[in-house]
Design a protein around this motif. Structure first.
Motif, PDB file in Angstrom:
ATOM      1  N   ALA A  45      30.571  46.860 -46.153  1.00  0.00           N
ATOM      2  CA  ALA A  45      31.542  46.801 -44.875  1.00  0.00           C
ATOM      3  C   ALA A  45      32.254  48.167 -44.858  1.00  0.00           C
ATOM      4  CB  ALA A  45      31.985  45.811 -44.139  1.00  0.00           C
ATOM      5  N   VAL A  48      30.359  51.936 -45.320  1.00  0.00           N
ATOM      6  CA  VAL A  48      29.734  52.571 -44.656  1.00  0.00           C
ATOM      7  C   VAL A  48      30.714  52.502 -43.598  1.00  0.00           C
ATOM      8  CG1 VAL A  48      28.515  50.683 -42.887  1.00  0.00           C
ATOM      9  CG2 VAL A  48      28.079  50.249 -45.301  1.00  0.00           C
ATOM     10  N   VAL A 168      28.586  45.371 -39.804  1.00  0.00           N
ATOM     11  CA  VAL A 168      28.036  45.106 -41.275  1.00  0.00           C
ATOM     12  C   VAL A 168      28.763  44.225 -41.605  1.00  0.00           C
ATOM     13  CG1 VAL A 168      27.544  45.974 -43.584  1.00  0.00           C
ATOM     14  CG2 VAL A 168      27.862  47.903 -41.796  1.00  0.00           C
TER      15      VAL A 168
END
Length: 181
Positions: A45, A48, A168
């Protein structure tokens, strides 16, 4: 086993101690596995969110140059994005990870009481985490090293990247933890 003639086979009972020991070992393995899944989810996460934030950062800055009449080709945009992704890793990625770690940790506490809001909770946490980061730098340093956040669009883009990171985390951690069960 007791036969009809009264002869017993010698089978040792494991007793409750052995049962509890196996249960404890199983609990420890499960806890370590869940922690590992959360760590993997968090790092993914954070990565990203970082990539999305830097891509927004680069494209907004390049857009400002095109507003000044400077022509920027696709290859220049790609080169600038690649350069920024690599050059900002040492500063922005760790800062982003710390902001998301604090935000997701606080969100996890709230989500324990409101489990139906898990996905929304982590998305909001990602947004608020990045916003808190920007406000921290502005308040305590008097400036913001993330230059793009000095505009509304830039601030919105960075907070949006944090929200994507939260999404995410919520989805990946939920999938990994569900697969463990």
């Amino acid at each position: 086993f007791q036969a009809e003639d009264g002869i017993r086979d010698l089978v040792r009972s494991r007793g409750l101690g052995d049962v509890y020991k196996r249960q404890y070992e199983s609990d420890v393995v499960g806890m370590v596995t869940r922690l590992g899944y959360r760590l993997i989810s968090f790092l993914l996460a954070g990565l990203v969110a970082y990539v999305v934030a830097v891509l927004f950062y680069t494209q907004i800055n390049l857009s400002n140059l095109t507003d000044l009449g400077i022509d920027i080709s696709f290859s220049d945009r790609l080169g600038a994005a690649s350069h920024d992704l690599l050059s900002m890793t040492g500063m922005y990625l760790p800062i982003m990870l710390v902001a998301l770690l604090v935000a997701f940790s606080l969100a996890a506490i709230v989500i324990r009481f409101l489990p139906n809001l898990r996905i929304l909770g982590f998305v909001v946490a990602g947004i608020v985490g990045v916003l808190a980061l920007v406000l921290f730098f502005s308040s305590f340093l008097g400036t913001n090293p993330i230059a793009v956040t000095r505009s509304s669009l830039g601030l919105l883009s960075q907070c949006g990247a944090g929200g994507i990171g939260g999404l995410v985390y919520a989805l990946v951690s939920q999938r990994l933890l569900n697969n463990q069960s």
